[in-house]
Design a protein around this motif. Sequence first.
Motif, short mmCIF file in Angstrom:
data_model
loop_
_atom_site.label_atom_id
_atom_site.label_comp_id
_atom_site.label_asym_id
_atom_site.label_seq_id
_atom_site.Cartn_x
_atom_site.Cartn_y
_atom_site.Cartn_z
N LYS A 147 1.00 -1.56 0.04
CA LYS A 147 0.12 -0.13 -0.22
C LYS A 147 0.97 1.22 -0.02
O LYS A 147 0.80 2.48 -0.51
CB LYS A 147 -0.89 -0.19 1.16
CG LYS A 147 -2.34 1.35 0.85
CD LYS A 147 -2.95 1.33 2.54
CE LYS A 147 -3.89 2.16 2.37
NZ LYS A 147 -4.71 2.34 3.30
N ARG A 148 1.89 1.13 0.67
CA ARG A 148 2.97 2.30 1.14
C ARG A 148 3.65 2.66 -0.69
O ARG A 148 3.49 3.58 -1.26
CB ARG A 148 3.66 2.16 1.86
CG ARG A 148 3.72 2.73 3.31
CD ARG A 148 5.11 2.91 4.26
NE ARG A 148 5.39 1.42 4.91
CZ ARG A 148 5.11 0.82 5.32
NH1 ARG A 148 3.83 0.43 6.03
NH2 ARG A 148 5.73 -0.55 5.79
N MET A 194 1.71 2.03 -3.16
CA MET A 194 1.40 2.01 -3.95
C MET A 194 0.80 0.98 -5.27
O MET A 194 0.86 0.92 -6.51
CB MET A 194 1.16 2.99 -4.91
CG MET A 194 0.83 5.03 -4.38
SD MET A 194 0.40 5.81 -4.58
CE MET A 194 1.89 6.12 -5.95
#
Length: 139
Positions: free
Chosen positions: A91-92, A94
């Motif tokens: 998630k960090r 993307m």
Amino acid sequence: MNSIDPPGPAAASPADLPKSDLPRDVLLVEDDPLIAMDSAETITGFGVASVRTARDVAGALKLIAERAPDFALLDVGLNREKSFAVAEQLKRQMIPLAFVTGYSGPASMPPMFKHYPVLRKPYLREDLLAILRRWRDPV
């Protein structure tokens, strides 16, 4: 059929799909070696160029650090851990992801991951292909 007629629906096999609709590099985090091997074989059969597998969080984080994947499939429950630390890193960065779980009830997903796609085990090849074809969809 002449050369200007479009192919019928029966002509579209996974090998005939446009490769641009699929990620080129998939990270598969799965602790069961047989499931990992079968899933990797199925995914490459769809036309994905590379499937890298990890059996635990540490292995997955190492693979991500070496080369970020285009997409990741994360088994929620690994041997003695959950894959959420991997999901946080993805998630960090993307990187799109989907979860895979064998639990049939509502999975205890942290609120930050409730909107990600979930593929329920055992899944059909068509369900896996659908997840892969939607890999660019925003979550």
